[in-house]
Design an enzyme around this catalytic site. Sequence first.
Site, mmCIF file in Angstrom:
data_model
loop_
_atom_site.group_PDB
_atom_site.id
_atom_site.type_symbol
_atom_site.label_atom_id
_atom_site.label_comp_id
_atom_site.label_asym_id
_atom_site.label_seq_id
_atom_site.Cartn_x
_atom_site.Cartn_y
_atom_site.Cartn_z
ATOM 1 N N ASP A 165 25.930 36.193 10.519
ATOM 2 C CA ASP A 165 27.337 35.854 10.724
ATOM 3 C C ASP A 165 27.463 34.453 11.322
ATOM 4 O O ASP A 165 26.640 34.034 12.135
ATOM 5 C CB ASP A 165 27.957 36.883 11.680
ATOM 6 C CG ASP A 165 29.458 36.933 11.614
ATOM 7 O OD1 ASP A 165 30.101 35.882 11.819
ATOM 8 O OD2 ASP A 165 30.006 38.019 11.353
ATOM 9 N N HIS A 175 29.014 38.266 7.730
ATOM 10 C CA HIS A 175 30.364 38.607 8.175
ATOM 11 C C HIS A 175 30.986 39.623 7.214
ATOM 12 O O HIS A 175 30.913 39.479 5.997
ATOM 13 C CB HIS A 175 31.216 37.337 8.214
ATOM 14 C CG HIS A 175 32.464 37.450 9.011
ATOM 15 N ND1 HIS A 175 32.468 37.527 10.380
ATOM 16 C CD2 HIS A 175 33.775 37.495 8.636
ATOM 17 C CE1 HIS A 175 33.716 37.601 10.826
ATOM 18 N NE2 HIS A 175 34.526 37.599 9.783
ATOM 19 N N SER A 212 36.576 40.226 13.932
ATOM 20 C CA SER A 212 36.670 38.818 13.566
ATOM 21 C C SER A 212 37.734 38.121 14.414
ATOM 22 O O SER A 212 37.639 38.108 15.633
ATOM 23 C CB SER A 212 36.949 38.707 12.060
ATOM 24 O OG SER A 212 36.782 37.390 11.606
#
Length: 318
Positions: free
Chosen positions: A259, A289, A161
């Site tokens: 995502d 995600h 991330s």
Amino acid sequence: MSSAHLLDPQLKDFFESMPPLTLSRETIVQVRAQREAMALAQMPPLPPEVSIVQEYAPGRNGAPNVRMKIYRTPSDRKDRPAILHLHGGGYVLGSPESMAPQCCAWAKGMDAVVVAPAYRLGPETSYPGNVEDAYAALAWIYKHAVQLGIDTTRIAVAGESAGGGLAAALALLVRDRKEYAFCHQQLIFPMLDDRTAVRTDLSPMFGEFVWTNEKNHYGWASLLGHPPGSDSVSPYAAAARAEDLSGLPPAFISTGAMDLFTEENLDYAKRLMAAGVPVELHVYPGAPHGFMWVENARVTKQYARDAWDALSRGLGAA
């Protein structure tokens, strides 16, 4: 329009029951503390054969020293690989402690020295604080390579991330400063492009779960110190802003098909390939995600195999 019908059945209950998360300057300290406490409470026992010590790298240009966790097993080897791991959290959350199980697994399974810095977070510290902290940690690895038995030709950078976005930005900075080098970059649903936060044409099939574009806007604004999407954003803050991607280390990039970062990840992978950089790209169907939080899901197990194999090959530890 909801994207819930696309969720992998083994992920559906977990992500549909996830409580909402609100991020703001007023709540960020409390949210950090709550998330850290939850992560530590749920953490499995760490392998006793992995040594975990805390060290400090000198901050660059008068910045505060950078706290780091160092993971390694006892060894007399002088050619061990190293992994500089940068945690996720939207540039506003997270810590190296929260990723201890993964760092221990790498140290044990790949005989690697894993260095995980607690880089400075927004909104208290804006760019370039985070990337300079990561660079300071890399400089510390090089300085202590002989002591730790590290082969400096086998150092990878990895992150998830925001950590993946920071890893990509650091790889650009390392290439351009020409002091050090990475052999591999491991980018897991990386947060690469601040312009995503101001898009109005983004499909609702991206980013409904966990990290929404509202949170994304807050994360980028906190990192940059101003609203995202302007013309003056450095590629060392948002790697997708780089015009030249040539000369970067081979990359493993993975993302979930649901995502928020799917499109920017695909575009970055395509641009790396066009610049002559070896890329292994994976997109996992039905995955939002943070999908690997559901450890027993088939898609998580597939991701874990792919990511481990790519990192071990990238380090020459396969």
